[in-house]
Write an enzyme that holds these catalytic residues in place. Structure first.
Site, PDB file in Angstrom:
ATOM      1  N   HIS A  12      -1.299   0.166  -7.269  1.00  0.00           N
ATOM      2  CA  HIS A  12      -0.538  -0.133  -8.484  1.00  0.00           C
ATOM      3  C   HIS A  12       0.892   0.390  -8.449  1.00  0.00           C
ATOM      4  O   HIS A  12       1.722  -0.056  -9.242  1.00  0.00           O
ATOM      5  CB  HIS A  12      -1.243   0.480  -9.697  1.00  0.00           C
ATOM      6  CG  HIS A  12      -1.163   1.973  -9.771  1.00  0.00           C
ATOM      7  ND1 HIS A  12      -1.901   2.791  -8.936  1.00  0.00           N
ATOM      8  CD2 HIS A  12      -0.424   2.795 -10.552  1.00  0.00           C
ATOM      9  CE1 HIS A  12      -1.628   4.051  -9.210  1.00  0.00           C
ATOM     10  NE2 HIS A  12      -0.732   4.085 -10.193  1.00  0.00           N
ATOM     11  N   LEU A  15       5.108  -2.542  -4.687  1.00  0.00           N
ATOM     12  CA  LEU A  15       5.886  -3.687  -5.147  1.00  0.00           C
ATOM     13  C   LEU A  15       5.019  -4.724  -5.851  1.00  0.00           C
ATOM     14  O   LEU A  15       5.278  -5.112  -6.990  1.00  0.00           O
ATOM     15  CB  LEU A  15       6.593  -4.316  -3.937  1.00  0.00           C
ATOM     16  CG  LEU A  15       7.247  -5.682  -4.138  1.00  0.00           C
ATOM     17  CD1 LEU A  15       8.375  -5.591  -5.153  1.00  0.00           C
ATOM     18  CD2 LEU A  15       7.758  -6.218  -2.803  1.00  0.00           C
ATOM     19  N   SER A 108      -0.746 -11.799   3.582  1.00  0.00           N
ATOM     20  CA  SER A 108       0.644 -11.840   4.026  1.00  0.00           C
ATOM     21  C   SER A 108       0.867 -13.080   4.877  1.00  0.00           C
ATOM     22  O   SER A 108      -0.033 -13.520   5.601  1.00  0.00           O
ATOM     23  CB  SER A 108       0.966 -10.590   4.847  1.00  0.00           C
ATOM     24  OG  SER A 108       2.177 -10.751   5.545  1.00  0.00           O
ATOM     25  N   SER A 109       2.075 -13.608   4.820  1.00  0.00           N
ATOM     26  CA  SER A 109       2.383 -14.812   5.594  1.00  0.00           C
ATOM     27  C   SER A 109       2.387 -14.553   7.096  1.00  0.00           C
ATOM     28  O   SER A 109       2.395 -15.507   7.887  1.00  0.00           O
ATOM     29  CB  SER A 109       3.745 -15.371   5.179  1.00  0.00           C
ATOM     30  OG  SER A 109       4.769 -14.433   5.423  1.00  0.00           O
ATOM     31  N   CYS A 110       2.351 -13.276   7.504  1.00  0.00           N
ATOM     32  CA  CYS A 110       2.359 -12.980   8.942  1.00  0.00           C
ATOM     33  C   CYS A 110       1.040 -13.339   9.613  1.00  0.00           C
ATOM     34  O   CYS A 110       0.913 -13.237  10.834  1.00  0.00           O
ATOM     35  CB  CYS A 110       2.692 -11.515   9.187  1.00  0.00           C
ATOM     36  SG  CYS A 110       1.373 -10.382   8.706  1.00  0.00           S
ATOM     37  N   TYR A 137      -0.748  -5.653  11.953  1.00  0.00           N
ATOM     38  CA  TYR A 137      -0.822  -5.913  10.512  1.00  0.00           C
ATOM     39  C   TYR A 137      -1.450  -7.280  10.245  1.00  0.00           C
ATOM     40  O   TYR A 137      -2.316  -7.429   9.375  1.00  0.00           O
ATOM     41  CB  TYR A 137       0.584  -5.851   9.919  1.00  0.00           C
ATOM     42  CG  TYR A 137       0.656  -6.063   8.433  1.00  0.00           C
ATOM     43  CD1 TYR A 137       0.145  -5.116   7.552  1.00  0.00           C
ATOM     44  CD2 TYR A 137       1.271  -7.186   7.900  1.00  0.00           C
ATOM     45  CE1 TYR A 137       0.224  -5.298   6.178  1.00  0.00           C
ATOM     46  CE2 TYR A 137       1.364  -7.380   6.534  1.00  0.00           C
ATOM     47  CZ  TYR A 137       0.836  -6.431   5.674  1.00  0.00           C
ATOM     48  OH  TYR A 137       0.923  -6.620   4.317  1.00  0.00           O
ATOM     49  N   LYS A 141      -4.941  -8.309   8.146  1.00  0.00           N
ATOM     50  CA  LYS A 141      -4.944  -9.223   7.009  1.00  0.00           C
ATOM     51  C   LYS A 141      -5.879 -10.418   7.247  1.00  0.00           C
ATOM     52  O   LYS A 141      -6.541 -10.908   6.322  1.00  0.00           O
ATOM     53  CB  LYS A 141      -3.519  -9.705   6.721  1.00  0.00           C
ATOM     54  CG  LYS A 141      -2.621  -8.617   6.139  1.00  0.00           C
ATOM     55  CD  LYS A 141      -3.172  -8.108   4.821  1.00  0.00           C
ATOM     56  CE  LYS A 141      -2.310  -7.088   4.155  1.00  0.00           C
ATOM     57  NZ  LYS A 141      -2.865  -6.594   2.878  1.00  0.00           N
ATOM     58  N   PRO A 164       0.869 -14.529   0.095  1.00  0.00           N
ATOM     59  CA  PRO A 164       2.218 -14.677  -0.457  1.00  0.00           C
ATOM     60  C   PRO A 164       3.279 -14.759   0.626  1.00  0.00           C
ATOM     61  O   PRO A 164       3.115 -14.208   1.719  1.00  0.00           O
ATOM     62  CB  PRO A 164       2.391 -13.402  -1.285  1.00  0.00           C
ATOM     63  CG  PRO A 164       1.547 -12.395  -0.567  1.00  0.00           C
ATOM     64  CD  PRO A 164       0.368 -13.160  -0.022  1.00  0.00           C
ATOM     65  N   ASN A 166       7.320 -13.803   1.691  1.00  0.00           N
ATOM     66  CA  ASN A 166       8.034 -12.520   1.639  1.00  0.00           C
ATOM     67  C   ASN A 166       8.419 -12.182   0.204  1.00  0.00           C
ATOM     68  O   ASN A 166       9.009 -13.006  -0.495  1.00  0.00           O
ATOM     69  CB  ASN A 166       9.295 -12.575   2.497  1.00  0.00           C
ATOM     70  CG  ASN A 166       8.993 -12.825   3.957  1.00  0.00           C
ATOM     71  OD1 ASN A 166       8.155 -12.157   4.538  1.00  0.00           O
ATOM     72  ND2 ASN A 166       9.658 -13.798   4.539  1.00  0.00           N
ATOM     73  N   HIS A 180      11.115  -3.762   3.866  1.00  0.00           N
ATOM     74  CA  HIS A 180      11.149  -5.174   4.203  1.00  0.00           C
ATOM     75  C   HIS A 180      12.601  -5.642   4.261  1.00  0.00           C
ATOM     76  O   HIS A 180      13.532  -4.924   3.885  1.00  0.00           O
ATOM     77  CB  HIS A 180      10.368  -5.985   3.176  1.00  0.00           C
ATOM     78  CG  HIS A 180       8.886  -5.878   3.335  1.00  0.00           C
ATOM     79  ND1 HIS A 180       8.077  -5.330   2.371  1.00  0.00           N
ATOM     80  CD2 HIS A 180       8.059  -6.235   4.353  1.00  0.00           C
ATOM     81  CE1 HIS A 180       6.820  -5.363   2.776  1.00  0.00           C
ATOM     82  NE2 HIS A 180       6.785  -5.899   3.977  1.00  0.00           N
TER      83      HIS A 180
END
Length: 352
Positions: A12, A15, A108-110, A137, A141, A164, A166, A180
């Site tokens: 929490h 970001l 994550s988009s990675c 990472y 994910k 999501p 970035n 980031h």
């Protein structure tokens, strides 16, 4: 999702997690459960199980994890894969064990292959080689997505995964080593502007508020203007220019964290895992060349110097834009344009 439901937001203070908390409160949800990392270590299975057994949350937003930019991912790959796998495994399994009604897993988009066709569709997962600079990472994910999918199939759980693009926004990280891309760009340009204006008092306030990273903190005197100038030069901020990694040719997409939070709450309130599929992209579906982004941020910050590129440093993936068709079909679209979002973000940062 009932207004009096007990909702646990893991991560929490981060970001994304803080944006979800703000959004939940704005929708009238007030039975929120949060824990700081010093009170609950999510990599510790015993602590996680004890917490779930005692609290019994109805809904879970899994936003906790170790995050960072290209430098942090390249430098600490073991930390990124271990901590993120342990956190997701413990929270997802405990959510099953203690009958959580619905869980939202933040990805994550990675996760997508380095050379995935653009825009990247959900079906591209595991279709090629990952980007080496953030492989640890990304694998963690991907494992979390598969955990949710397998638990849904075997146990009939209702665990949703979202990927999501970035993110940037309130409560972002401005450490120059672990941040980031966008907050790092903003801070570098902001510090260069202050140097150009000889505003060393504001520079001191900035450095006292946020660590620089790279082992530079505590190595210089705050009272010495020349020492401040020297240390800012080391992180790429000069009076007449800034230094950016790569060559500015690659493309990235960015979304404000308040938009992401709105999407997550929309999905957990209105959709089930069976409707979403294994996961769904949360994205605008459009990107920007980094050279253009640097110019946009430079204008917002008001820095009049130039931009130089350190081409000895990696660019990362050549392009990362995600396909928005599935999330649009599910009935959601973002609302905060990039220029407006960055302007508001910069004002928040400099007025802290």
């Amino acid at each position: 999702m009932e207004k009096n439901a007990k909702i646990y937001v893991a991560g929490h203070n981060g970001l994304v997690g803080s944006a979800i908390v703000r959004c939940l409160i704005s929708y009238g949800y007030n039975n929120l459960v949060v824990r700081n990392s010093k009170d609950l270590d999510l990599t510790n299975q015993i602590q996680v199980n004890t917490f779930f057994k005692k609290v019994r949350p109805d809904y879970v937003f899994l936003c906790a994890g170790k995050v960072g930019g290209i430098l942090a991912n390249s430098t600490y790959p073991a930390d990124f894969i271990y901590k993120n796998i342990m956190i997701s495994t413990n929270v997802i399994h405990a959510s099953y064990e203690y009958n959580v009604k619905k869980l939202l897993n933040m990805g994550s988009s990675c996760i997508y292959p380095r050379l995935a066709p653009q825009p990247m569709k959900e079906e591209s997962l595991l279709s090629g080689t990952l980007e080496s600079t953030n492989e640890g990472y990304a694998l963690a994910k991907i494992a979390a997505i598969k955990l949710c999918s397998c638990y849904n199939r075997q146990y009939g759980t209702n665990f949703i995964s979202v990927m999501p693009t970035n993110q940037y926004g309130i409560n972002d990280n401005f450490n120059m080593e672990t941040a980031h891309l966008l907050p790092m760009i903003i801070r570098r340009l902001h510090l260069a502007k202050l140097l150009a204006e000889n505003d060393f008092n504001t520079i001191r306030k900035d450095l006292q508020r946020y660590p620089l990273g790279w082992g530079l903190d505590g190595t210089f005197s705050f009272d010495d203007d020349n020492a401040l100038k020297s240390v800012l030069n080391k992180v790429g901020a000069f009076r007449n220019h800034v230094v950016m990694w790569g060559d500015g040719s690659v493309y990235r997409e960015f979304m404000n964290s308040d938009d992401l939070a709105d999407a997550c709450i929309y999905l957990i309130r209105n959709k089930n895992a069976s409707e979403i599929g294994e996961f769904v992209n949360i994205t605008w579906g459009k990107d920007i060349r980094l050279g253009e982004l640097f110019d946009m941020v430079k204008n917002i910050v008001g820095f009049h110097g130039g931009i130089k590129y350190d081409t000895s440093k990696p660019n990362g993936m050549p392009r990362k834009v995600m396909d928005a068709k599935r999330i649009n079909f599910l009935g959601w679209q973002p609302n905060i344009p990039l220029n407006n979002g960055i302007s508001n973000f910069y004002n928040w940062y400099k007025n802290l």
